[in-house]
Design an enzyme around this catalytic site. Structure first.
Site, PDB file in Angstrom:
ATOM      1  N   GLU A   1       6.301 -11.343 -26.501  1.00  0.00           N
ATOM      2  CA  GLU A   1       5.425 -10.209 -26.200  1.00  0.00           C
ATOM      3  C   GLU A   1       6.179  -8.903 -25.971  1.00  0.00           C
ATOM      4  O   GLU A   1       5.625  -7.837 -26.201  1.00  0.00           O
ATOM      5  CB  GLU A   1       4.493 -10.517 -25.025  1.00  0.00           C
ATOM      6  CG  GLU A   1       5.167 -10.649 -23.688  1.00  0.00           C
ATOM      7  CD  GLU A   1       4.186 -10.986 -22.572  1.00  0.00           C
ATOM      8  OE1 GLU A   1       3.038 -10.563 -22.635  1.00  0.00           O
ATOM      9  OE2 GLU A   1       4.611 -11.672 -21.627  1.00  0.00           O
TER      10      GLU A   1
ATOM     11  N   GLU B   1       6.358 -20.479 -21.293  1.00  0.00           N
ATOM     12  CA  GLU B   1       6.342 -19.154 -20.669  1.00  0.00           C
ATOM     13  C   GLU B   1       7.541 -18.316 -21.135  1.00  0.00           C
ATOM     14  O   GLU B   1       7.406 -17.128 -21.406  1.00  0.00           O
ATOM     15  CB  GLU B   1       6.313 -19.313 -19.141  1.00  0.00           C
ATOM     16  CG  GLU B   1       6.437 -18.034 -18.333  1.00  0.00           C
ATOM     17  CD  GLU B   1       5.356 -17.000 -18.593  1.00  0.00           C
ATOM     18  OE1 GLU B   1       4.381 -17.296 -19.311  1.00  0.00           O
ATOM     19  OE2 GLU B   1       5.506 -15.871 -18.100  1.00  0.00           O
TER      20      GLU B   1
ATOM     21  N   LYS C   1      -2.741  -4.664 -19.810  1.00  0.00           N
ATOM     22  CA  LYS C   1      -2.472  -5.434 -18.586  1.00  0.00           C
ATOM     23  C   LYS C   1      -3.657  -6.308 -18.206  1.00  0.00           C
ATOM     24  O   LYS C   1      -3.485  -7.418 -17.738  1.00  0.00           O
ATOM     25  CB  LYS C   1      -2.115  -4.478 -17.438  1.00  0.00           C
ATOM     26  CG  LYS C   1      -1.657  -5.181 -16.167  1.00  0.00           C
ATOM     27  CD  LYS C   1      -0.349  -5.924 -16.371  1.00  0.00           C
ATOM     28  CE  LYS C   1       0.032  -6.781 -15.188  1.00  0.00           C
ATOM     29  NZ  LYS C   1       0.988  -7.831 -15.558  1.00  0.00           N
TER      30      LYS C   1
ATOM     31  N   ARG D   1       1.584   1.288  -6.052  1.00  0.00           N
ATOM     32  CA  ARG D   1       1.679   0.349  -4.933  1.00  0.00           C
ATOM     33  C   ARG D   1       0.320  -0.270  -4.567  1.00  0.00           C
ATOM     34  O   ARG D   1       0.241  -1.177  -3.741  1.00  0.00           O
ATOM     35  CB  ARG D   1       2.237   1.056  -3.694  1.00  0.00           C
ATOM     36  CG  ARG D   1       3.629   1.621  -3.885  1.00  0.00           C
ATOM     37  CD  ARG D   1       4.078   2.347  -2.636  1.00  0.00           C
ATOM     38  NE  ARG D   1       4.181   1.449  -1.500  1.00  0.00           N
ATOM     39  CZ  ARG D   1       5.246   0.726  -1.197  1.00  0.00           C
ATOM     40  NH1 ARG D   1       6.326   0.816  -1.952  1.00  0.00           N
ATOM     41  NH2 ARG D   1       5.261  -0.067  -0.151  1.00  0.00           N
TER      42      ARG D   1
ATOM     43  N   TRP E   1      -3.902  -1.590  -1.231  1.00  0.00           N
ATOM     44  CA  TRP E   1      -3.865  -2.846  -1.992  1.00  0.00           C
ATOM     45  C   TRP E   1      -4.292  -3.896  -0.978  1.00  0.00           C
ATOM     46  O   TRP E   1      -3.533  -4.281  -0.093  1.00  0.00           O
ATOM     47  CB  TRP E   1      -2.451  -3.095  -2.506  1.00  0.00           C
ATOM     48  CG  TRP E   1      -2.290  -4.368  -3.267  1.00  0.00           C
ATOM     49  CD1 TRP E   1      -1.721  -5.526  -2.810  1.00  0.00           C
ATOM     50  CD2 TRP E   1      -2.676  -4.621  -4.613  1.00  0.00           C
ATOM     51  NE1 TRP E   1      -1.741  -6.465  -3.803  1.00  0.00           N
ATOM     52  CE2 TRP E   1      -2.317  -5.943  -4.920  1.00  0.00           C
ATOM     53  CE3 TRP E   1      -3.295  -3.850  -5.599  1.00  0.00           C
ATOM     54  CZ2 TRP E   1      -2.552  -6.522  -6.163  1.00  0.00           C
ATOM     55  CZ3 TRP E   1      -3.531  -4.436  -6.837  1.00  0.00           C
ATOM     56  CH2 TRP E   1      -3.151  -5.747  -7.101  1.00  0.00           C
TER      57      TRP E   1
ATOM     58  N   ASN F   1       0.649   0.177   6.206  1.00  0.00           N
ATOM     59  CA  ASN F   1       1.052  -0.676   5.086  1.00  0.00           C
ATOM     60  C   ASN F   1       1.738  -1.888   5.696  1.00  0.00           C
ATOM     61  O   ASN F   1       2.678  -1.741   6.471  1.00  0.00           O
ATOM     62  CB  ASN F   1       2.020   0.100   4.175  1.00  0.00           C
ATOM     63  CG  ASN F   1       2.703  -0.792   3.162  1.00  0.00           C
ATOM     64  OD1 ASN F   1       2.130  -1.779   2.724  1.00  0.00           O
ATOM     65  ND2 ASN F   1       3.919  -0.440   2.792  1.00  0.00           N
ATOM     66  N   GLY F   2       1.242  -3.084   5.376  1.00  0.00           N
ATOM     67  CA  GLY F   2       1.830  -4.295   5.953  1.00  0.00           C
ATOM     68  C   GLY F   2       0.731  -5.253   6.368  1.00  0.00           C
ATOM     69  O   GLY F   2      -0.432  -5.075   6.000  1.00  0.00           O
TER      70      GLY F   2
ATOM     71  N   LYS G   1       7.229 -14.748 -23.023  1.00  0.00           N
ATOM     72  CA  LYS G   1       7.872 -13.520 -22.500  1.00  0.00           C
ATOM     73  C   LYS G   1       8.673 -12.845 -23.592  1.00  0.00           C
ATOM     74  O   LYS G   1       8.627 -11.629 -23.758  1.00  0.00           O
ATOM     75  CB  LYS G   1       8.817 -13.867 -21.363  1.00  0.00           C
ATOM     76  CG  LYS G   1       8.510 -13.830 -19.917  1.00  0.00           C
ATOM     77  CD  LYS G   1       7.562 -12.931 -19.289  1.00  0.00           C
ATOM     78  CE  LYS G   1       6.167 -12.979 -19.784  1.00  0.00           C
ATOM     79  NZ  LYS G   1       5.129 -13.391 -18.930  1.00  0.00           N
TER      80      LYS G   1
ATOM     81  N   CYS H   1       0.881  -1.175   0.000  1.00  0.00           N
ATOM     82  CA  CYS H   1       0.000   0.000   0.000  1.00  0.00           C
ATOM     83  C   CYS H   1       0.912   1.216   0.000  1.00  0.00           C
ATOM     84  O   CYS H   1       2.116   1.096   0.187  1.00  0.00           O
ATOM     85  CB  CYS H   1      -0.842   0.061   1.260  1.00  0.00           C
ATOM     86  SG  CYS H   1      -1.897  -1.381   1.487  1.00  0.00           S
TER      87      CYS H   1
ATOM     88  N   HIS I   1       9.660 -34.675 -34.107  1.00  0.00           N
ATOM     89  CA  HIS I   1       8.415 -34.901 -34.846  1.00  0.00           C
ATOM     90  C   HIS I   1       8.072 -33.733 -35.769  1.00  0.00           C
ATOM     91  O   HIS I   1       6.924 -33.585 -36.166  1.00  0.00           O
ATOM     92  CB  HIS I   1       7.272 -35.181 -33.858  1.00  0.00           C
ATOM     93  CG  HIS I   1       7.518 -36.394 -33.027  1.00  0.00           C
ATOM     94  ND1 HIS I   1       7.483 -37.672 -33.530  1.00  0.00           N
ATOM     95  CD2 HIS I   1       7.878 -36.526 -31.719  1.00  0.00           C
ATOM     96  CE1 HIS I   1       7.770 -38.539 -32.577  1.00  0.00           C
ATOM     97  NE2 HIS I   1       8.031 -37.862 -31.466  1.00  0.00           N
TER      98      HIS I   1
HETATM   99  C1  F6R Z   1       1.719 -12.351 -20.366  1.00  0.00           C
HETATM  100  C2  F6R Z   1       0.511 -11.956 -19.681  1.00  0.00           C
HETATM  101  C3  F6R Z   1      -0.794 -12.459 -20.203  1.00  0.00           C
HETATM  102  C4  F6R Z   1      -1.749 -12.752 -19.041  1.00  0.00           C
HETATM  103  C5  F6R Z   1      -3.152 -13.101 -19.584  1.00  0.00           C
HETATM  104  C6  F6R Z   1      -4.095 -13.457 -18.467  1.00  0.00           C
HETATM  105  O1  F6R Z   1       2.853 -11.821 -19.758  1.00  0.00           O
HETATM  106  O2  F6R Z   1       0.546 -11.248 -18.717  1.00  0.00           O
HETATM  107  O3  F6R Z   1      -0.631 -13.574 -21.009  1.00  0.00           O
HETATM  108  O4  F6R Z   1      -1.243 -13.822 -18.301  1.00  0.00           O
HETATM  109  O5  F6R Z   1      -3.665 -12.012 -20.291  1.00  0.00           O
HETATM  110  O6  F6R Z   1      -4.220 -12.419 -17.569  1.00  0.00           O
HETATM  111  P1  F6R Z   1      -4.724 -12.656 -16.096  1.00  0.00           P
HETATM  112  O7  F6R Z   1      -3.726 -13.487 -15.398  1.00  0.00           O
HETATM  113  O8  F6R Z   1      -4.844 -11.273 -15.512  1.00  0.00           O
HETATM  114  O9  F6R Z   1      -6.049 -13.354 -16.195  1.00  0.00           O
END
Ligand code: F6R
Length: 622
Positions: A502, A495, A617, A27, A75, A101-102, A499, A2, A518
């Site tokens: 993207e 993964e 996001k 935060r 948060w 915060n904590g 990474k 927070c 294959h």
């Molecule tokens: C990749 C990434 C996305 C999310 C996906 C699901 O780095 O962040 O692939 O994992 O959009 O998002 P959440 O987890 O918020 O449902």
């Protein structure tokens, strides 16, 4: 995580507090609040659900005057994100207000004791216990606020950064910290203020830097007293006087928000050891060698009678779900299916009341995952959520669940949420295994012990792979990458590839290493970098053979190996080391060099790492 802001001086506090809250929104941003003492000595508290802007709108037309105040952006950890649980919290008499915060770990016991003494609580938070406890100590010991804070903090267990206002003492601001950060800014413009002093408080220096670069970083278990006459007194909990260590801040605002890191993504990669400590805190116990997940304890029978588990997720969360599947099946002996939420929701899946559907989602807002669990719910399944954002739509739509507690993730590419999700799924598997008694006691204890060691091993991994920056730059030429892993490391390969693509926009694919022959092996030539996760575990020999197959076709090998392994190192063009751990926990360590490599390749290519093109996001649309 927070954010806390505080001010005492000659200026109006509210504008300083609000500006500070905006800077600390990274935060946490599920609710916000302010508290001031005005000229007449009235102690006001205004709080609102949502972002700081919602708080600003809600105070329009209200008396927000006063030259002393505290503020908070939340948060949530204990209690849903709503106005009632937002900070600041009043004490029973409304003489005190406090921001925190904590996490206060023994808050339940303290709350019960205070309720027995007649204290009535207005919120579901651990924080309100603190302010009530301080008031109780003040009354019981007939002492001043500073002493009451000191005595109360000796009783509480957990982490805190706090700031307290007392309407009977409008010239004094009290603050303290343990394990959560708190910085005091010492005003520089005393001559402009007719020689009157001012102090600022912040969870980091961003709310302070505009006014002064003279700061004191409060240390663990220190309490600070600040007044309008310029007195700054710091003691520890034992009341031993401490000399304030004044420092001059050199960083600019942008650097400060990111904790000195150039991007949120890098900051979040480096936060992982602590994020995981927060994720397992209060759930895994080193002394008792035990696990307590309330979501499992409260619904024990559901898990005992479950016919199968279906995990629905998207993107990175889908990858963590796959690791979760391998572990839950191995440890708890329940069949687990992993579904792309976007596919699942449009099929007519067979679901029964004996199925448990788990939604894994960092944001808790992903439209496809939300729709998938709504469908499963209609078909009678029991729904479990693994989310990071408290009170998010998915968290609210589930029957129960486990929060990650890894703090807000700002960088679009998921890093600490991935390792947090994997850890939450490991804890879930262990908790079900405990109820079903599917693991021997020795194995159960060993798995708990080892999971508790992972944050330190992550730290080691971060410290021992510093040259990743240098050699990531070599691969900016590549148009394609292949990532390979087997068993628990196949999802890590997926993964790692996600990474890279993207944030650097380089095409990358992850495969189970043995699948190469294959088809995909036709892609290998001297241009192709192949990242192989090859720990000295389970299928090591087979992965070594897979590496040989690639080497003989001139592919470039980048490997992730167990510390000290020279066999794979000698076969590799570049090599990352991770500490030895159990097979199942390798993903938590192997993910780190892959995250770092993606980050540095993207930086070298000049990409917008925190906000890559075409991405958001949280994906709240289909
Ligand atoms: C990749 C990434 C996305 C999310 C996906 C699901 O780095 O962040 O692939 O994992 O959009 O998002 P959440 O987890 O918020 O449902």
């Amino acid at each position: 995580m927070c954010g806390i802001v505080g001010y005492i001086g000659v200026q109006q506090a509210y504008p300083i507090l609000i500006k500070g809250l905006h800077r600390l929104e990274y935060r946490g941003y599920d609710s916000a609040g302010v508290s001031m003492i005005n000229e007449e000595g009235t102690l006001s508290v205004f709080k609102e659900k949502g972002k700081v802007a919602a708080l600003e709108a809600s105070v329009e037309g209200k008396d927000i005057s006063g030259t002393i105040g505290i503020a908070h952006t939340r948060w949530a950890t204990h209690g849903e994100p709503n106005a009632k649980n937002a900070h600041p919290h009043y004490s029973q008499s409304k003489n005190l207000s406090l921001v925190h915060n904590g996490i206060i770990e023994n808050y339940k016991t303290l709350r019960t004791k205070l309720e027995e003494k007649g204290f009535e609580f207005q919120s579901d938070t651990d924080t309100e216990v603190l302010v009530q406890l301080i008031e109780y100590q003040e009354e019981k010991d007939n002492c001043d606020l500073y002493t009451a804070v000191q005595r109360s903090l000796k009783i509480v267990e957990g982490a805190y950064a706090i700031a307290v206002l007392d309407k009977r003492n409008p010239d004094v601001l009290i603050a303290a910290r343990k394990s959560s950060p708190l910085i005091i800014g010492v005003g520089q413009n005393n001559h402009e203020n007719n020689g009157q002093a001012e102090f600022f408080l912040g969870s980091d220096a961003t709310p302070i830097i505009e006014y002064t670069n003279q700061v004191v970083y409060l240390k663990d278990e220190e309490i600070a007293y600040m007044d309008r006459d310029g007195h700054l007194r710091i003691t520890n909990l034992a009341n031993v006087e401490q000399t304030p260590d004044m420092q001059t801040l050199q960083m600019n605002l942008d650097e400060l928000e990111k904790g000195g890191f150039p991007h949120f993504m890098l900051k979040e990669i480096y936060e992982q050891p602590n994020a995981l400590r927060n994720c397992i805190r209060g759930r895994l116990s080193i002394e008792e060698k035990d696990i307590k997940l309330s979501g499992i304890i409260d619904y024990r029978e559901k898990f005992l009678s479950a016919r199968r588990i279906i995990i629905c997720a998207c993107g990175t969360s889908w990858h963590s779900a796959l690791i979760g599947k391998y572990f839950i099946e191995e440890a708890a002996q329940i069949p687990v299916e992993v579904e792309y939420a976007s596919e699942f929701r449009y099929r007519n899946p067979v679901i029964t009341a004996n199925d448990i559907v788990i939604a894994v989602s960092q944001s808790g807002e992903t439209a496809d995952t939300l729709a998938a669990i709504q469908l499963a719910k209609e078909k009678g399944a029991f729904i479990y959520g693994i989310c990071n954002v408290i009170g998010s739509s998915i968290a609210r739509a589930t029957d129960t669940g486990t929060y990650l507690h890894v703090g807000p993730e700002i960088g679009v590419a998921s890093t600490k949420a991935f390792t947090g999700q994997v850890t939450a799924l490991f804890m879930l598997g262990l908790a079900i295994a405990k109820e079903k008694r599917t693991l021997s006691d020795d194995m159960f204890h060993m798995l708990i012990d080892e999971l508790l060691m992972i944050p330190d091993k992550m730290q080691w991994t971060l410290e021992h792979n510093k040259d990743v920056e240098k050699f990531s730059q070599i691969f900016t030429y590549a148009k394609n990458f292949i990532y390979l892993g087997r068993g628990y490391n196949y999802p890590v390969a997926l993964e790692g590839a996600l990474k890279l693509k993207e944030i650097s926009y380089i095409h990358a694919e992850g495969y189970p290493a043995a699948e190469m022959k294959h088809g995909p092996i036709a892609l290998i030539d001297e241009e192709m970098p192949v990242v192989v996760i090859a720990p000295k575990k389970g299928m090591y020999d087979k992965v070594v053979s897979n590496i040989q197959e690639i080497k003989s076709r001139k592919g470039k090998i980048i490997s992730v190996v167990t510390e000290g392994d020279t066999t794979v190192r000698d076969m590799s063009d570049y090599c990352f080391e991770i500490p030895d751990t159990r097979d199942c926990y390798v993903p938590l360590l192997a993910a780190i060099p892959l995250q770092l490599m993606s980050y540095y390749v993207a930086v070298a290519k000049g990409r917008n790492v925190d906000q890559p093109r075409n991405l958001a996001k949280s994906v709240t649309v289909e």
